[in-house]
Design an enzyme around this catalytic site. Structure first.
Site, mmCIF file in Angstrom:
data_model
loop_
_atom_site.group_PDB
_atom_site.id
_atom_site.type_symbol
_atom_site.label_atom_id
_atom_site.label_comp_id
_atom_site.label_asym_id
_atom_site.label_seq_id
_atom_site.Cartn_x
_atom_site.Cartn_y
_atom_site.Cartn_z
ATOM 1 N N ASP A 1 5.892 -5.435 9.039
ATOM 2 C CA ASP A 1 4.517 -4.942 9.136
ATOM 3 C C ASP A 1 4.398 -4.040 10.356
ATOM 4 O OD1 ASP A 1 1.786 -4.556 9.236
ATOM 5 O OD2 ASP A 1 1.277 -6.647 9.649
ATOM 6 N N HIS B 1 2.635 -6.429 5.320
ATOM 7 C CA HIS B 1 1.202 -6.212 5.468
ATOM 8 C C HIS B 1 0.510 -6.196 4.106
ATOM 9 C CE1 HIS B 1 -2.163 -5.050 8.071
ATOM 10 N NE2 HIS B 1 -2.637 -4.471 6.982
ATOM 11 N N SER C 1 -6.095 -7.954 8.417
ATOM 12 C CA SER C 1 -5.978 -6.532 8.732
ATOM 13 C C SER C 1 -7.217 -6.069 9.488
ATOM 14 C CB SER C 1 -5.743 -5.737 7.447
ATOM 15 O OG SER C 1 -5.359 -4.427 7.728
#
Length: 407
Positions: free
Chosen positions: A347, A377, A194
């Site tokens: 995601d 995610h 991320s």
């Protein structure tokens, strides 16, 4: 008796407050659209409800002046403490002034090992060395590598770009001192999930022209965030309300990270923060037409948004390459190391990874790409929690380890 009545009233207020939070969390969770083909949808629905409840509790605590929103969320984002691993020697050190935790395999090695510098995710505000301890232990053990987990300073207490600068500082220190830890300085990989992926590739970009340190061997980017120009790509539409990272939650976190008010969210989501000249300039790198057709099912191009100069001025940091590394010039991108990109189907950031993959390949950078069809995610953070984990987290870890072994 008066004390009893006072305590009863306080207990009633607290109970009403908690019921309020539970009802609101249930309402918002009900609106979430958890895909049927995601990894263990019922479990993800529960985690989404739990995180929503924590977020609402944090919002209400902040509005009542009890504590700031990010402080309460951090208390839950660190996860449970990982057990020590007998196969590893684990030390807490300072690289420069940046705290790190280093994981050294205890078994003898015939040659110097690979090194992995890991930057945790969490939008630069959440996560820690502790939150990614299981991930680091797994990488160190399974790939027989020395892993350095970087505890960069968090926003909003430490403003952007402190996080990227801390990551670069720790990486430079490790590149220079790798031999002290039994690591080959020419086989050092940076890795992040991320926002950690953002910091990883931004660090690589920062160091491409440095001749006084060894070159980074490779970068591993796990569902990275790489651009803040367009929040209307196909994956933004498809996964806007699915999983732990909704589109609105992501943009609000971005604004909080930059110390901006979340009231700007609607304008940023619409694209009103980007002047037409900038859209035209970066169209060659950021546009739905660059996404493969199989990822654009049911995609509906949005109506053009009116540009609002005041919003652009307020969030102009979003267009810096440290924040949006996809915007770096070819002279920089063309010098980046071999790259592994991992994307998840469910995601909002899926298309960021796809666009960066294309950008790297267009500049003749070797890219290894893995796409997790049932992934979402943040799933990697559940690795190592037994029945509370997800199989897709193990898939991602297997891909990470195999890529590292090939470096």
């Amino acid at each position: 008796m008066e004390l009893f009545y006072a305590l009863t009233i306080i207990a009633g207020i607290l109970l009403a407050f908690l019921l309020w939070v539970l009802i609101e969390a249930s309402y918002h969770s009900f609106k979430a659209k958890i895909p049927r083909d995601v990894d263990q949808p019922s479990k993800l629905s529960f985690y989404n409800w739990l995180f929503t409840m924590i977020e609402i509790l944090a919002n209400k605590s902040a509005s009542l002046g009890i504590c700031k929103k990010h402080v309460l969320i951090r208390m839950f984002s660190n996860g449970l403490r990982a057990w020590g691993a007998s196969e590893l020697l684990i030390k807490d050190l300072l690289f420069g002034e940046v705290p790190v935790r280093i994981y050294l395999p205890t078994s003898p090695s015939a040659s110097k090992r690979r090194g992995v510098v890991l930057f945790h995710g969490g939008c630069g505000m959440y996560g820690s060395i502790k939150s990614h301890e299981r991930i680091c232990q797994h990488i160190a053990k399974k790939s027989d590598s020395v892993v350095v987990s970087v505890g960069y300073r968090l926003a909003p207490e430490h403003s952007y770009p402190t996080q990227t600068l801390d990551c670069a500082t720790a990486t430079i220190h490790f590149l220079r001192t790798a031999k002290n830890y039994g690591v080959d300085p020419d086989r050092i990989i940076v890795c992040g999930d991320s926002a950690g992926g953002t910091f990883a590739t931004s660090t690589c970009q920062e160091l491409v022209n440095r001749t006084d340190i060894p070159k980074i061997r490779a970068q591993i980017l796990i569902y990275p965030f790489v651009q803040a120009l367009n929040f209307n790509l196909p994956s933004h539409q498809k996964s806007a309300s699915s999983g732990l990272l909704s589109l609105e939650r992501m943009v609000c976190f971005i604004l909080m990270y930059l110390r901006k008010d979340c009231s700007l969210m609607e304008a940023v989501l619409a694209g009103s923060h980007v002047p037409e000249s900038m859209n035209l300039r970066y169209r060659k790198w950021i546009h739905p037409d660059l996404i493969p057709e199989k990822f654009k099912q049911d995609y509906k191009p949005p109506f053009p948004a009116s540009y609002i100069p005041q919003v652009h001025e307020e969030v102009k940091q979003m267009f810096e390459t440290r924040f949006s590394p996809l915007l770096a010039e070819d002279a920089v991108v063309g010098c980046l190391p071999d790259t592994c990109i991992i994307t998840c189907e469910h995601d909002v950031l899926r298309d960021d990874g796809l666009l960066y993959k294309k950008r790297l390949e267009d500049n003749n950078i070797k890219v290894t790409w893995y796409h997790i069809e049932d992934g979402f995610h943040g799933v990697l953070c559940f690795l190592g929690y037994g029945i509370f984990s997800f199989p897709s987290a193990s898939k991602i870890m297997d891909h990470i380890v195999n890529f590292i072994k090939g470096c």
